[in-house]
Design an enzyme around this catalytic site. Structure first.
Site, PDB file in Angstrom:
ATOM      1  N   ARG A  59       0.795  -1.228   0.000  1.00 17.66           N
ATOM      2  CA  ARG A  59       0.000   0.000   0.000  1.00 17.66           C
ATOM      3  C   ARG A  59       0.827   1.279   0.000  1.00 17.66           C
ATOM      4  NH1 ARG A  59      -2.873  -4.009   1.990  1.00 17.66           N
ATOM      5  NH2 ARG A  59      -0.922  -4.469   2.988  1.00 17.66           N
ATOM      6  N   THR A  60       1.823   1.346   0.869  1.00 18.99           N
ATOM      7  CA  THR A  60       2.558   2.603   0.993  1.00 18.99           C
ATOM      8  C   THR A  60       3.216   2.940  -0.342  1.00 18.99           C
ATOM      9  OG1 THR A  60       2.946   2.059   3.298  1.00 18.99           O
ATOM     10  CG2 THR A  60       4.247   3.847   2.388  1.00 18.99           C
ATOM     11  N   LYS A  88      25.800  -4.089  -5.566  1.00 21.32           N
ATOM     12  CA  LYS A  88      27.245  -4.116  -5.865  1.00 21.32           C
ATOM     13  C   LYS A  88      28.047  -3.550  -4.704  1.00 21.32           C
ATOM     14  CE  LYS A  88      26.397  -3.058 -10.756  1.00 21.32           C
ATOM     15  NZ  LYS A  88      26.567  -1.985 -11.771  1.00 21.32           N
ATOM     16  N   ARG A 109      11.736   3.795   2.546  1.00 22.06           N
ATOM     17  CA  ARG A 109      11.433   2.769   3.568  1.00 22.06           C
ATOM     18  C   ARG A 109      12.677   1.926   3.774  1.00 22.06           C
ATOM     19  NH1 ARG A 109       6.219  -1.121   3.878  1.00 22.06           N
ATOM     20  NH2 ARG A 109       5.385   0.812   4.710  1.00 22.06           N
ATOM     21  N   HIS A 137       6.252   5.734  11.134  1.00 24.64           N
ATOM     22  CA  HIS A 137       5.618   5.669   9.810  1.00 24.64           C
ATOM     23  C   HIS A 137       4.621   6.841   9.762  1.00 24.64           C
ATOM     24  CE1 HIS A 137       4.062   4.219   6.153  1.00 24.64           C
ATOM     25  NE2 HIS A 137       3.707   2.989   6.473  1.00 24.64           N
TER      26      HIS A 137
HETATM   27  C1  NCD Z   1       2.653  -1.177   8.048  1.00 24.10           C
HETATM   28  C2  NCD Z   1       4.156  -1.011   8.073  1.00 24.10           C
HETATM   29  O1  NCD Z   1       4.818  -1.222   7.056  1.00 24.10           O
HETATM   30  O2  NCD Z   1       4.635  -0.631   9.125  1.00 24.10           O
HETATM   31  N1  NCD Z   1       2.161  -1.364   6.757  1.00 24.10           N
HETATM   32  C3  NCD Z   1       1.732  -0.267   6.078  1.00 24.10           C
HETATM   33  O3  NCD Z   1       2.509   0.534   5.649  1.00 24.10           O
HETATM   34  N2  NCD Z   1       0.408  -0.094   6.012  1.00 24.10           N
HETATM   35  C4  NCD Z   1       2.128  -2.143   9.008  1.00 24.10           C
HETATM   36  C5  NCD Z   1       2.660  -3.540   9.014  1.00 24.10           C
HETATM   37  O4  NCD Z   1       3.437  -3.929   8.140  1.00 24.10           O
HETATM   38  O5  NCD Z   1       2.280  -4.282   9.919  1.00 24.10           O
END
Ligand code: NCD
Length: 314
Positions: A59-60, A88, A109, A137
């Site tokens: 999703r993100t 590399k 991320r 997050h």
């Molecule tokens: C979350 C994350 O990546 O922290 N996912 C997200 O971005 N909706 C929650 C999770 O992975 O549990």
């Protein structure tokens, strides 16, 4: 109101003020109408977003990409860094410098806490933290707050129960810190097994904002008193001993039976993915379940709002 998010990094909920939230929510409402009427427009034409995901994402990643495209911008979409020169041996810092010379904004991320902050120090363009290990997050927290505020218009006090892996869950860390800035008076229940408790610095922060906190491992004791049940997945990838994970992954299972004594207006939220049955499938179409509906959709609108405000002076 002035847009003080222009060209700013978004690393933590600490970077967002109450005034920022008001501006972001107002922008999101404008963009909801835009998407419904026309799908989007070209306000970010000529701007490029690089999405650099060193950890898996559904999703993100895709909502940031879609958000940029709906506003007419371009993308460098890297969902996984396997085919980059990271393989590399190129350093994180050099990788960030490379993309910051191609793009106008970086979404990062990473499995290690603090890496988006390091990226922000190295990059010449704004950096958005899309999740750093067990850290934060913040864009998730903004849309979770927007979902809650939009659902409970007219209420000034809410009881919000955060449930599950509060130790390792970065979404609940950011959410606990951001919710008090919505202006709602929040009563928190932090519901977890003893070994997955909320980090004391976050509990302390929330209390310092005059939000009462009850810590318990007893889910049933909070169900009847909560407007929001925010369920999280036990974060398997943060366990060094998978045997320990297997023992605890189903510590809570929220299903219709658990909700028997819930109030009429109680909502069920989850940042997704639901990975170990912590919410049972029979709740997917329950009227109070927001995780596959408003909460999910708001992820797109809020990310559109953030990109618009970060990339355009207005
Ligand atoms: C979350 C994350 O990546 O922290 N996912 C997200 O971005 N909706 C929650 C999770 O992975 O549990």
């Amino acid at each position: 109101m002035k847009n003080s998010l222009f060209l700013k990094d978004l690393i933590s909920s600490d970077d967002i003020s109450s005034e920022n939230l008001t501006v972001i929510f107002e922008k999101a409402r404008e963009l909801i109408s835009l998407v419904k009427q026309k799908g989007g427009d070209n306000r970010l034409q000529g701007r490029i977003l690089a999405a650099l995901f060193f950890e898996p994402s559904t999703r993100t990643f895709s909502s940031f990409i879609t958000a940029m495209q709906r506003l007419g911008g371009g993308i460098i979409p890297l969902n996984g860094m396997q085919n980059t020169s990271i393989e590399k041996g190129e350093s994180f810092e050099h990788t960030i410098r490379v993309f910051s010379s191609y793009a106008d904004c970086l979404v990062v991320r990473h499995p290690q806490v603090g890496m988006p902050q390091i990226a922000a120090l190295v990059a010449s363009v704004p950096v958005i933290n899309a999740g750093d290990g067990i850290g934060e997050h913040p864009s998730q927290a903004v849309y979770d707050c927007f979902t809650i505020v939009s659902r409970f218009i007219g209420k000034s006090r809410l009881t919000v129960s955060l449930i599950g892996d509060l130790k390792n869950g970065r979404t609940v860390h950011s959410l606990a810190k951001l919710l008090p800035k919505t202006g709602l008076k929040i009563n928190f229940n932090f519901v977890s097994p003893e070994v997955l408790k909320m980090p004391p610095e976050i509990t302390g922060y929330v209390k310092s904002k005059n939000c009462p906190v009850t810590e318990t491992d007893d889910l049933l004791s909070v169900v009847g008193k909560s407007e929001v049940l925010y369920v999280t997945r036990v974060q398997k990838e943060r366990f060094s001993d998978l045997g320990e994970y297997e023992k605890i992954k189903n510590y809570y299972v929220v299903n219709r039976k658990v909700l028997q004594n819930s109030a009429k207006d109680t909502v069920i939220m989850h940042p997704l993915p639901i990975a170990a049955g912590e919410i049972s499938d029979d709740l997917d179409d329950y009227p109070g379940s927001l995780y596959l509906r408003q909460q999910l959709q708001n992820g797109l609108y809020i990310r559109m709002a953030l990109l618009d405000l970060i990339l355009r002076d207005q």
